[in-house]
Motif scaffolding. Structure first.
Motif, PDB file in Angstrom:
ATOM      1  N   ALA A   1      52.098  43.961  30.628  1.00  0.00           N
ATOM      2  CA  ALA A   1      51.218  45.099  30.371  1.00  0.00           C
ATOM      3  C   ALA A   1      50.204  45.280  31.492  1.00  0.00           C
ATOM      4  N   ALA A   2      49.361  46.292  31.347  1.00  0.00           N
ATOM      5  CA  ALA A   2      48.350  46.594  32.368  1.00  0.00           C
ATOM      6  C   ALA A   2      47.163  45.642  32.322  1.00  0.00           C
ATOM      7  N   THR A   3      47.065  44.848  31.276  1.00  0.00           N
ATOM      8  CA  THR A   3      46.091  43.765  31.206  1.00  0.00           C
ATOM      9  C   THR A   3      46.798  42.544  30.623  1.00  0.00           C
ATOM     10  N   LEU A   4      46.242  41.373  30.864  1.00  0.00           N
ATOM     11  CA  LEU A   4      46.856  40.140  30.406  1.00  0.00           C
ATOM     12  C   LEU A   4      46.283  39.648  29.083  1.00  0.00           C
ATOM     13  N   ASN A   5      45.521  40.473  28.375  1.00  0.00           N
ATOM     14  CA  ASN A   5      44.880  40.013  27.150  1.00  0.00           C
ATOM     15  C   ASN A   5      45.881  39.491  26.124  1.00  0.00           C
TER      16      ASN A   5
ATOM     17  N   THR B   1      48.057  46.544  45.230  1.00  0.00           N
ATOM     18  CA  THR B   1      46.645  46.548  44.876  1.00  0.00           C
ATOM     19  C   THR B   1      46.435  45.621  43.693  1.00  0.00           C
ATOM     20  N   MET B   2      45.401  44.786  43.773  1.00  0.00           N
ATOM     21  CA  MET B   2      45.091  43.883  42.673  1.00  0.00           C
ATOM     22  C   MET B   2      44.028  44.504  41.769  1.00  0.00           C
ATOM     23  N   HIS B   3      44.130  44.208  40.473  1.00  0.00           N
ATOM     24  CA  HIS B   3      43.209  44.727  39.477  1.00  0.00           C
ATOM     25  C   HIS B   3      42.613  43.567  38.686  1.00  0.00           C
ATOM     26  N   LEU B   4      41.631  43.868  37.826  1.00  0.00           N
ATOM     27  CA  LEU B   4      41.128  42.833  36.934  1.00  0.00           C
ATOM     28  C   LEU B   4      42.282  42.288  36.104  1.00  0.00           C
ATOM     29  N   PRO B   5      42.376  40.977  35.960  1.00  0.00           N
ATOM     30  CA  PRO B   5      43.496  40.422  35.208  1.00  0.00           C
ATOM     31  C   PRO B   5      43.488  40.786  33.730  1.00  0.00           C
TER      32      PRO B   5
ATOM     33  N   ILE C   1      55.013  27.078  45.082  1.00  0.00           N
ATOM     34  CA  ILE C   1      55.701  27.173  43.799  1.00  0.00           C
ATOM     35  C   ILE C   1      55.010  26.348  42.719  1.00  0.00           C
ATOM     36  N   GLN C   2      54.226  25.364  43.105  1.00  0.00           N
ATOM     37  CA  GLN C   2      53.515  24.532  42.124  1.00  0.00           C
ATOM     38  C   GLN C   2      52.342  25.267  41.474  1.00  0.00           C
ATOM     39  N   ASN C   3      51.959  26.448  41.965  1.00  0.00           N
ATOM     40  CA  ASN C   3      50.813  27.165  41.420  1.00  0.00           C
ATOM     41  C   ASN C   3      51.250  28.219  40.389  1.00  0.00           C
ATOM     42  N   LEU C   4      51.837  29.303  40.849  1.00  0.00           N
ATOM     43  CA  LEU C   4      52.300  30.399  39.995  1.00  0.00           C
ATOM     44  C   LEU C   4      51.182  30.974  39.123  1.00  0.00           C
ATOM     45  N   PRO C   5      50.114  31.472  39.741  1.00  0.00           N
ATOM     46  CA  PRO C   5      49.027  32.080  38.967  1.00  0.00           C
ATOM     47  C   PRO C   5      49.398  33.488  38.498  1.00  0.00           C
ATOM     48  N   PHE C   6      48.698  33.950  37.470  1.00  0.00           N
ATOM     49  CA  PHE C   6      48.969  35.254  36.864  1.00  0.00           C
ATOM     50  C   PHE C   6      47.860  36.247  37.211  1.00  0.00           C
ATOM     51  N   GLY C   7      48.263  37.490  37.448  1.00  0.00           N
ATOM     52  CA  GLY C   7      47.306  38.544  37.730  1.00  0.00           C
ATOM     53  C   GLY C   7      47.893  39.893  37.354  1.00  0.00           C
ATOM     54  N   VAL C   8      47.148  40.944  37.657  1.00  0.00           N
ATOM     55  CA  VAL C   8      47.615  42.316  37.414  1.00  0.00           C
ATOM     56  C   VAL C   8      47.621  43.048  38.750  1.00  0.00           C
ATOM     57  N   PHE C   9      48.747  43.671  39.080  1.00  0.00           N
ATOM     58  CA  PHE C   9      48.912  44.326  40.373  1.00  0.00           C
ATOM     59  C   PHE C   9      49.586  45.673  40.185  1.00  0.00           C
ATOM     60  N   SER C  10      49.498  46.501  41.227  1.00  0.00           N
ATOM     61  CA  SER C  10      50.283  47.737  41.242  1.00  0.00           C
ATOM     62  C   SER C  10      50.871  47.901  42.633  1.00  0.00           C
ATOM     63  N   PRO C  11      52.184  48.048  42.730  1.00  0.00           N
ATOM     64  CA  PRO C  11      52.818  48.304  44.021  1.00  0.00           C
ATOM     65  C   PRO C  11      52.727  49.790  44.360  1.00  0.00           C
TER      66      PRO C  11
END
Length: 431
Positions: free
Chosen positions: A75-79, A121-125, A25-35
């Motif tokens: 969104a589909a990207t984190l920009n 599936t993970m994608h480019l963030p 719980i101390q991390n909580l990184p952000f990424g882009v995924f699709s279930p």
């Protein structure tokens, strides 16, 4: 900016997060995924689960800056998320930490926001507009320089300026992407003419990726004292290299095909907020080294511009996997071996007026130790191919062969803090 989200005693009702080697719980990184076959969207790693930020953004459990940040990250990207002020990222982090903490009254609803990571599936963030590769690992620069210039391994500019070049953003992929052995020109030292064909010297480069948050306007440099505010987070980065192609093509403009066939990154952005407890002083420069110019010097950056990150490289051959043997660690390094800080890279990159944009990516350059224990490339480890390494199967390697899997690992560690990690950064070489 250390707060309750970094508390060593904080645990989560998501049981798999407690004691998790990468994503407590101390991390909580952000990424882009699709279930499954669903659309990609932003998510946060918590143990072996991924929290859906689209569902979080639609919930009444978020408000104010936290809701604004969640909406941007859905969104589909984190920009758009990366473009927000750091205060918005912190607000979302604190709210998610509270919602995921053990005893949270809202756990029942938040549980519906979770997916098993193994089913996703993970994608480019982010949509990466530009990629810049630096050369900030001084021991790598020395080791490589000694192979070509034994009496003068470092060029005169190295200790004055963060060396870098603009790489190819289109061929950056997240962990697991196939590494196709590139074709190109190469020329043996005793040959009269070059030949064209597949590289015989595919190598790794152990690096960190630096994600740009808020950008700057064209013609407006970012002062060194503000540069850290423009860094959103870090990832692992392997800048695969074809050393035989590189040796022939790099003069006078630098590597080209030798570097642009693939760069692999870990899929999660470990935020600067999560890394706050792991900030350390930049390593002191050896006596006699020049003091950086004023535009690269900031006392606060020198006191806390480094990161306490342990970095490892693992190699597994096809034969090892067939025999059920674990990958062997071939390198153990640390981010403290960087000669320049991330903030210095940002300040120098923009000193001439270049505009950075949210989602741009920097590579630090290969991070090696002064000895063989932690060199970040096979070029160094095998002395340019002259000294093969022997693996548990009896196989030897100078450079990577087809079927070899190369994996990077990174963990932030500090006394009295919960260790956090970066997740996978691996690829298998194919002919």
């Amino acid at each position: 900016m250390i707060d309750e989200t970094h508390d060593y005693a904080r645990t989560s009702w998501v049981e798999c997060a407690n004691g998790h080697g990468e994503f407590p719980i101390q991390n909580l990184p952000f990424g882009v995924f699709s279930p499954g076959q669903e659309r990609p969207r932003g998510g946060v790693a918590i143990g072996d689960q991924i929290l859906d930020l689209a569902k979080a953004a639609a919930s009444a459990l978020l408000a104010g800056e936290a809701k604004i940040a969640a909406e941007a990250a859905a969104a589909a990207t984190l920009n758009s998320f990366l473009a927000l002020p750091a205060a918005a990222r912190r607000a979302l982090r604190r709210r998610l930490s509270d919602l995921l903490a053990a005893g949270a009254a809202e756990a029942g609803e938040v549980k519906t926001w979770l997916y098993s990571a193994r089913d996703c599936t993970m994608h480019l963030p982010a949509s990466i507009g530009d990629y810049t590769d630096f050369y900030a690992g001084i021991h790598h620069a020395l080791n490589v320089g000694k192979q070509f210039r034994p009496d003068n391994p470092l060029l005169p500019n190295y200790k004055h300026v963060p060396i870098g070049y603009h790489g190819r953003a289109s061929s950056i992929r997240v962990s697991g992407a196939e590494v196709r052995r590139p074709n190109g020109q190469r020329k043996a030292p005793d040959a009269e003419a070059p030949t064209f064909g597949p590289s015989q010297r595919v190598d790794l480069e152990l690096e960190l990726g630096i994600w740009v948050g808020q950008g700057n306007e064209l013609g407006q440099p970012i002062p060194i004292g503000e540069a850290s505010d423009h860094i959103a987070g870090l990832c692992l980065l392997n800048d695969w290299s074809a050393r035989d192609l590189q040796a022939w093509e790099y003069q006078p403009l630098g590597p080209f095909l030798a570097k642009n066939f693939l760069t692999t990154i870990s899929p999660w952005i470990v935020t600067t907020e999560a890394l706050a407890p792991f900030r350390i002083a930049q390593a002191a420069r050896p006596e006699g080294d020049p003091r950086p110019m004023d535009y690269l010097w900031d006392e606060t950056d020198q006191a806390s511009g480094g990161f306490a990150l342990e970095l490892e490289v693992f190699l597994s051959t096809r034969q090892m996997r067939e025999q059920g043997l674990p990958a062997v660690r071939i390198s153990q390094s640390a981010a403290s071996h960087l000669y320049w800080t991330a903030a210095q890279m940002v300040a120098h990159h923009t000193a001439g007026g270049c505009d950075l944009r949210p989602g741009d990516l920097f590579g630090t350059g290969t991070i090696s130790t002064p000895d063989d224990r932690g060199v970040g490339s096979l070029l160094e480890l095998t002395r340019g191919g002259a000294q093969p390494i022997t693996l548990p199967t009896g196989e030897t390697r100078t450079f990577l062969q087809d079927g070899d899997e190369l994996s990077l690992a990174g963990h932030a560690r500090a006394e009295g803090r919960v260790s956090i990690g970066f997740g996978p950064c691996s690829g298998i070489v194919r002919g």
